[in-house]
Write a protein that holds these residues in place. Structure first.
Motif, PDB file in Angstrom:
ATOM      1  N   GLN A  38       0.586  -0.885  -0.009  1.00  0.00           N
ATOM      2  CA  GLN A  38       0.209   0.401   0.134  1.00  0.00           C
ATOM      3  C   GLN A  38       0.824   1.504   0.226  1.00  0.00           C
ATOM      4  N   ARG A  63       1.858   1.942  -3.534  1.00  0.00           N
ATOM      5  CA  ARG A  63       0.458   2.232  -4.372  1.00  0.00           C
ATOM      6  C   ARG A  63       0.479   3.889  -3.910  1.00  0.00           C
ATOM      7  N   PHE A  64       0.945   4.090  -2.734  1.00  0.00           N
ATOM      8  CA  PHE A  64       1.248   5.569  -2.803  1.00  0.00           C
ATOM      9  C   PHE A  64       2.055   6.703  -3.223  1.00  0.00           C
ATOM     10  N   THR A  65       2.951   6.018  -2.826  1.00  0.00           N
ATOM     11  CA  THR A  65       4.057   6.851  -3.616  1.00  0.00           C
ATOM     12  C   THR A  65       3.870   6.802  -5.102  1.00  0.00           C
ATOM     13  N   ASN A  66       3.811   5.431  -6.283  1.00  0.00           N
ATOM     14  CA  ASN A  66       3.813   5.952  -6.928  1.00  0.00           C
ATOM     15  C   ASN A  66       2.720   6.857  -8.079  1.00  0.00           C
ATOM     16  N   ARG A  67       1.574   6.869  -6.900  1.00  0.00           N
ATOM     17  CA  ARG A  67       1.181   8.248  -7.278  1.00  0.00           C
ATOM     18  C   ARG A  67       1.662   9.486  -7.018  1.00  0.00           C
ATOM     19  N   TYR A  68       2.576   9.215  -6.390  1.00  0.00           N
ATOM     20  CA  TYR A  68       3.208  10.989  -6.121  1.00  0.00           C
ATOM     21  C   TYR A  68       4.281  11.352  -6.931  1.00  0.00           C
ATOM     22  N   LYS A  69       5.327   9.952  -7.185  1.00  0.00           N
ATOM     23  CA  LYS A  69       6.449   9.950  -7.077  1.00  0.00           C
ATOM     24  C   LYS A  69       7.202  11.158  -8.794  1.00  0.00           C
ATOM     25  N   SER A  73      -0.869  17.726 -13.087  1.00  0.00           N
ATOM     26  CA  SER A  73      -1.547  16.892 -12.374  1.00  0.00           C
ATOM     27  C   SER A  73      -2.995  16.718 -13.153  1.00  0.00           C
ATOM     28  N   SER A  74      -3.860  16.093 -12.920  1.00  0.00           N
ATOM     29  CA  SER A  74      -5.048  15.783 -13.527  1.00  0.00           C
ATOM     30  C   SER A  74      -6.126  17.491 -13.151  1.00  0.00           C
ATOM     31  N   ARG A 134      10.590   3.037  -9.443  1.00  0.00           N
ATOM     32  CA  ARG A 134       9.014   2.883  -9.172  1.00  0.00           C
ATOM     33  C   ARG A 134       9.028   1.325  -9.140  1.00  0.00           C
ATOM     34  N   GLU A 161      -2.596  -3.669  -7.706  1.00  0.00           N
ATOM     35  CA  GLU A 161      -4.268  -2.894  -7.354  1.00  0.00           C
ATOM     36  C   GLU A 161      -4.542  -3.786  -6.661  1.00  0.00           C
TER      37      GLU A 161
END
Length: 150
Positions: free
Chosen positions: A28, A31-37, A65-66, A123, A128
């Motif tokens: 997990q 997953r969080f760090t991949n989101r903000y890398k 960013s989106s 990364r 998921e």
């Protein structure tokens, strides 16, 4: 000194090797760090006291960013966001105290160092949440070798 705790599936466990890499809380965290890398990398060459550089990096990260909104103003703010996501998901950052033979919650400084190290590194592809290869289990210690849990 910290008191002993039992690891849960949402906890991030400090350590090396497959048992730690496959631990649900560690997956997990990745997953969080991949989101903000990519956002973290936008701040890579900005000196902590360079206000103009931070404004430029924040604008570049927002453009990528989106939402298009400036969400972060420094690498530290990204690290703190990842730590808060771990805590919001019920996780703690734990380290094995070999001398006492138990798990303990690490300091905020150690948690920040761990998250920053992951954000700086390569990364890692992690399954998921719904993916069976990353199935979690509530008895997190069951997947760890005896010398780690004993």
């Amino acid at each position: 000194s910290s008191s002993a705790v039992d690891p849960a599936s949402s906890d991030v466990l400090f350590g090396r090797g497959k048992p730690y890499q496959k631990h649900p809380g560690n997956l997990q965290l990745h997953r969080f760090t991949n989101r903000y890398k990519s956002t973290y990398v936008a701040f890579k060459d900005v000196h902590p006291r360079d206000r103009k550089g931070h404004e430029i990096a924040a604008a570049a990260a927002a453009a990528a960013s989106s939402s298009g909104q400036i969400e972060f103003t420094s690498k530290q703010s990204i690290v703190d966001k990842v730590i808060s996501l771990v805590h919001e998901s019920g996780g703690r950052f734990l380290k094995r105290n070999e001398r006492r033979g138990c798990w303990e919650v690490v300091s905020n400084i150690e948690a920040r160092s761990k998250v920053a190290h992951i954000l700086r590194g390569k990364r890692r592809n992690v399954p998921e949440v719904g993916d069976s290869s990353g199935a979690s289990n509530d008895n997190a210690a069951a997947d760890l070798p005896n010398h780690i849990t004993a």
